[in-house]
Motif scaffolding. Structure first.
Motif, PDB file in Angstrom:
ATOM      1  N   GLY A 240       1.065  -1.149  -0.009  1.00 62.67           N
ATOM      2  CA  GLY A 240       0.116   0.056   0.115  1.00 62.67           C
ATOM      3  C   GLY A 240       0.743   1.303  -0.015  1.00 62.67           C
ATOM      4  O   GLY A 240       0.480   2.158  -0.828  1.00 62.67           O
TER       5      GLY A 240
ATOM      6  N   ASN B 245       0.721   3.895  -3.097  1.00 60.59           N
ATOM      7  CA  ASN B 245       0.072   5.352  -2.539  1.00 60.59           C
ATOM      8  C   ASN B 245       1.172   6.345  -2.828  1.00 60.59           C
ATOM      9  O   ASN B 245       0.800   7.523  -3.578  1.00 60.59           O
TER      10      ASN B 245
ATOM     11  N   SER C  61      -4.606   9.623   3.156  1.00 59.52           N
ATOM     12  CA  SER C  61      -4.570   8.583   2.329  1.00 59.52           C
ATOM     13  C   SER C  61      -3.823   7.435   2.906  1.00 59.52           C
ATOM     14  O   SER C  61      -3.881   6.181   2.543  1.00 59.52           O
TER      15      SER C  61
ATOM     16  N   ILE D 102      -5.125   3.195   2.676  1.00 59.58           N
ATOM     17  CA  ILE D 102      -4.389   2.475   1.865  1.00 59.58           C
ATOM     18  C   ILE D 102      -3.387   1.597   2.139  1.00 59.58           C
ATOM     19  O   ILE D 102      -2.960   0.695   1.795  1.00 59.58           O
ATOM     20  N   THR D 103      -2.958   1.972   3.365  1.00 53.18           N
ATOM     21  CA  THR D 103      -1.558   1.522   4.105  1.00 53.18           C
ATOM     22  C   THR D 103      -2.024   0.686   5.575  1.00 53.18           C
ATOM     23  O   THR D 103      -1.881  -0.549   5.425  1.00 53.18           O
TER      24      THR D 103
ATOM     25  N   PRO E  61      -5.602  -1.175  -2.788  1.00 53.24           N
ATOM     26  CA  PRO E  61      -4.808  -0.116  -2.944  1.00 53.24           C
ATOM     27  C   PRO E  61      -5.004   0.589  -4.446  1.00 53.24           C
ATOM     28  O   PRO E  61      -4.683   1.812  -4.513  1.00 53.24           O
TER      29      PRO E  61
ATOM     30  N   GLY F 127      -5.908   4.132  -4.074  1.00 54.01           N
ATOM     31  CA  GLY F 127      -4.715   4.901  -4.306  1.00 54.01           C
ATOM     32  C   GLY F 127      -4.623   6.005  -5.397  1.00 54.01           C
ATOM     33  O   GLY F 127      -4.761   7.290  -4.926  1.00 54.01           O
TER      34      GLY F 127
END
Length: 215
Positions: A56, A60, A77, A81-82, A129, A133
């Motif tokens: 991720g 990203n 974000s 995403i992570t 992601p 992303g």
């Protein structure tokens, strides 16, 4: 105490529901003396979750760098995403793969476990992601005017062409991440299966020794 499913419950047996049974098994694994017997069961989900979090980060970072976002919307974000893919991978792997494996709910073949594990890994490490992303990067780039992005009102085709352009040089990294996820999930799940067999065999040996002492 060995854990097993049985229609004929012995008089001295302790009846557990599914939630209590899995909690009992995880307690045994957590307190197991020999780490070599259960290392994959203990640390496998965390390793796979960390791998998806790393995936991720790369995805990203690529879109944020391409759209020159800098620190704009960084935490907004990073979290979805992570962190979320990492945590969801751990939870789903433990619940769908390991809980089923440890409780022996059904006679699932080792390959089936590996396929399910790969699906979870690719779903949270690549697919999720790759959707969120670029979407979040486009949204922040449009909000903070860091890069000229196509307007959605001008048509979807232009937006997809733009995404295709900024993703083009990321294809090799994406392919590497996909292969890494497949290999890692397969290897980790394989050792989890081996650990489970070893764990259950030794658990039965301990119970047999206790029974022999009592008799």
């Amino acid at each position: 105490m060995a854990l097993m499913k049985s229609k004929d419950v012995p008089k001295d047996a302790v009846v557990l529901n599914e939630e209590e049974a899995i909690s009992y098994v995880w307690d045994l694994i957590s307190n197991w003396d020999s780490i070599s017997d259960v290392w994959a069961l203990r640390y496998g989900p965390t390793f796979l979750g960390g791998l998806n979090a790393f995936s991720g980060i790369l995805i990203n970072s690529h879109y944020r760098n391409k759209l020159k976002l800098g620190t704009y919307g960084f935490y907004s974000s990073v979290i979805p995403i992570t962190l979320m893919p990492g945590l969801m991978t751990i939870l789903f792997h433990r619940h769908i793969i390991l809980s089923d494996m440890l409780l022996m709910k059904k006679d699932t073949c080792p390959v089936c476990y590996e396929v399910k594990s790969a699906a979870i890994q690719l779903g949270f490490g690549v697919a999720y992601p790759m959707i969120l992303g670029p979407t979040s990067a486009l949204m922040f780039a449009h909000r903070y005017n860091t890069y000229r992005v196509p307007n959605l009102t001008d048509g979807v085709t232009g937006l997809f062409q733009f995404l295709k352009k900024i993703t083009k040089r990321f294809h090799s990294t994406l392919a590497f991440l996909t292969v890494m996820q497949l290999v890692s999930s397969s290897v980790v799940t394989y050792f989890e299966i081996r650990n489970n067999v070893t764990f259950r065999r030794k658990l039965l040996e301990i119970e047999k020794e206790l029974e022999d002492r009592e008799s």
